[in-house]
Design a protein around this motif. Structure first.
Motif, mmCIF file in Angstrom:
data_model
loop_
_atom_site.group_PDB
_atom_site.id
_atom_site.type_symbol
_atom_site.label_atom_id
_atom_site.label_comp_id
_atom_site.label_asym_id
_atom_site.label_seq_id
_atom_site.Cartn_x
_atom_site.Cartn_y
_atom_site.Cartn_z
ATOM 1 N N ARG A 36 0.838 -1.201 0.000
ATOM 2 C CA ARG A 36 0.000 0.000 0.000
ATOM 3 C C ARG A 36 0.871 1.247 0.000
ATOM 4 N NH1 ARG A 36 -2.922 -3.722 3.052
ATOM 5 N NH2 ARG A 36 -5.138 -3.896 2.463
ATOM 6 N N GLY A 37 0.453 2.249 -0.766
ATOM 7 C CA GLY A 37 1.134 3.529 -0.790
ATOM 8 C C GLY A 37 0.206 4.642 -0.357
ATOM 9 N N LYS A 38 0.751 5.824 -0.205
ATOM 10 C CA LYS A 38 -0.064 6.965 0.190
ATOM 11 C C LYS A 38 -1.021 7.376 -0.928
ATOM 12 C CE LYS A 38 3.460 8.774 3.337
ATOM 13 N NZ LYS A 38 4.402 9.881 3.622
ATOM 14 N N GLU A 39 -0.662 7.036 -2.145
ATOM 15 C CA GLU A 39 -1.515 7.344 -3.301
ATOM 16 C C GLU A 39 -1.702 6.077 -4.129
ATOM 17 O OE1 GLU A 39 0.345 10.439 -5.473
ATOM 18 O OE2 GLU A 39 0.230 11.915 -3.857
ATOM 19 N N ALA A 109 3.103 4.218 -6.633
ATOM 20 C CA ALA A 109 3.458 4.725 -5.305
ATOM 21 C C ALA A 109 3.649 3.576 -4.316
ATOM 22 C CB ALA A 109 2.373 5.673 -4.804
ATOM 23 N N GLU A 113 7.211 2.978 -2.391
ATOM 24 C CA GLU A 113 7.268 3.093 -0.931
ATOM 25 C C GLU A 113 7.571 1.767 -0.239
ATOM 26 O OE1 GLU A 113 3.710 5.097 0.449
ATOM 27 O OE2 GLU A 113 3.773 6.425 -1.303
#
Length: 251
Positions: A36-39, A109, A113
């Protein structure tokens, strides 16, 4: 020149190589890793199979040869190979590139990350079980392809004998993390499976032991188990020096 100094460092005194146990459990159970990324979208990445490495070698993947030097699309191609598996083989490069571009656009993203975790997941965790093999036979002559007939045959044989899998399932669905542990627990030699030792920890402790040996000092394992680890020639000589001159240990 003085006598060369060598020291036996007991295996138990060296710590085991670091293992990412949560990732090993996920991979061995055939469960995808979710990044999972921030975006963007989260990205599910299937555990590596031998077929995954067949695909990487087929496309001469920079992610496999040098992950630190791979660009985003190289990484996304590797992820596409992990998730696509049998459906991507033989490789249609145009189709693979489309899959990679889609992954980059939707989950770039998440990959950026979590790149270190992705490398562990696809390039390190798959080999944990194989690292536990203790009874190695003679290695075969290097060939142009690492993941060709002999490697494929070995995994298919392993899957059939130990997991009741078809050849196709063994190659494309059996996680290598599980295959390696199956190989280790069914190893027929005299040594039980064991985690490999941390090479950096061994080098550090070996260097420290050599310095102690030069000074004639006891090693930690000798202090703990004197009945098992007798004094070396250097240590006996150092004790004699101290007896002759207890103030500074110089004869």
């Amino acid at each position: 020149m003085g006598r060369p100094v060598s020291v036996y460092v007991p295996c138990w005194f060296v710590k085991d190589k670091a293992i990412n146990f949560p990732l090993e459990v996920l991979a061995s159970s055939g469960t995808p890793l979710v990044l999972r990324g921030k975006e963007g979208k989260p990205l599910r990445v299937r555990p590596a199979t031998l077929g995954f490495f067949v695909l990487l070698e087929w496309i001469d993947s920079p992610f496999f040869r040098n992950p630190a030097g791979a660009d985003l699309l190289d990484v996304c191609r590797a992820v596409a190979c992990a998730n696509g598996g049998r459906d991507l083989f033989p490789v249609d490069r145009a189709r693979l590139d489309r899959e990679a571009e889609k992954i980059a656009a939707e989950s770039g993203a998440a990959l950026a990350e979590n790149f270190g975790m992705l490398c562990d997941w696809l390039l390190a965790v798959p080999w944990y079980g194989y690292e536990m093999l203790r009874n190695h036979s003679g290695g075969r002559k290097p060939e142009r392809f690492l993941f060709a007939g002999p490697s494929i045959a070995a995994v298919i044989d392993l899957g059939a004998k130990n997991a009741n899998l078809t050849p196709d399932q063994s190659l494309w669905e059996l996680p290598l993390a599980l295959a390696g542990h199956l190989a280790a627990v069914n190893d027929c030699g005299k040594l039980a499976p064991a985690r490999p030792k941390d090479p950096d920890d061994y080098r550090r402790k070996a260097a420290e032991a050599i310095e102690r040996e030069k000074r004639g000092e006891l090693h930690p394992w000798q202090e703990m188990y004197p009945e098992l680890y007798p004094l070396s020639w250097n240590q006996v000589k150092a004790q004699h020096r101290k007896k002759r001159n207890p103030k500074n240990g110089v004869s």
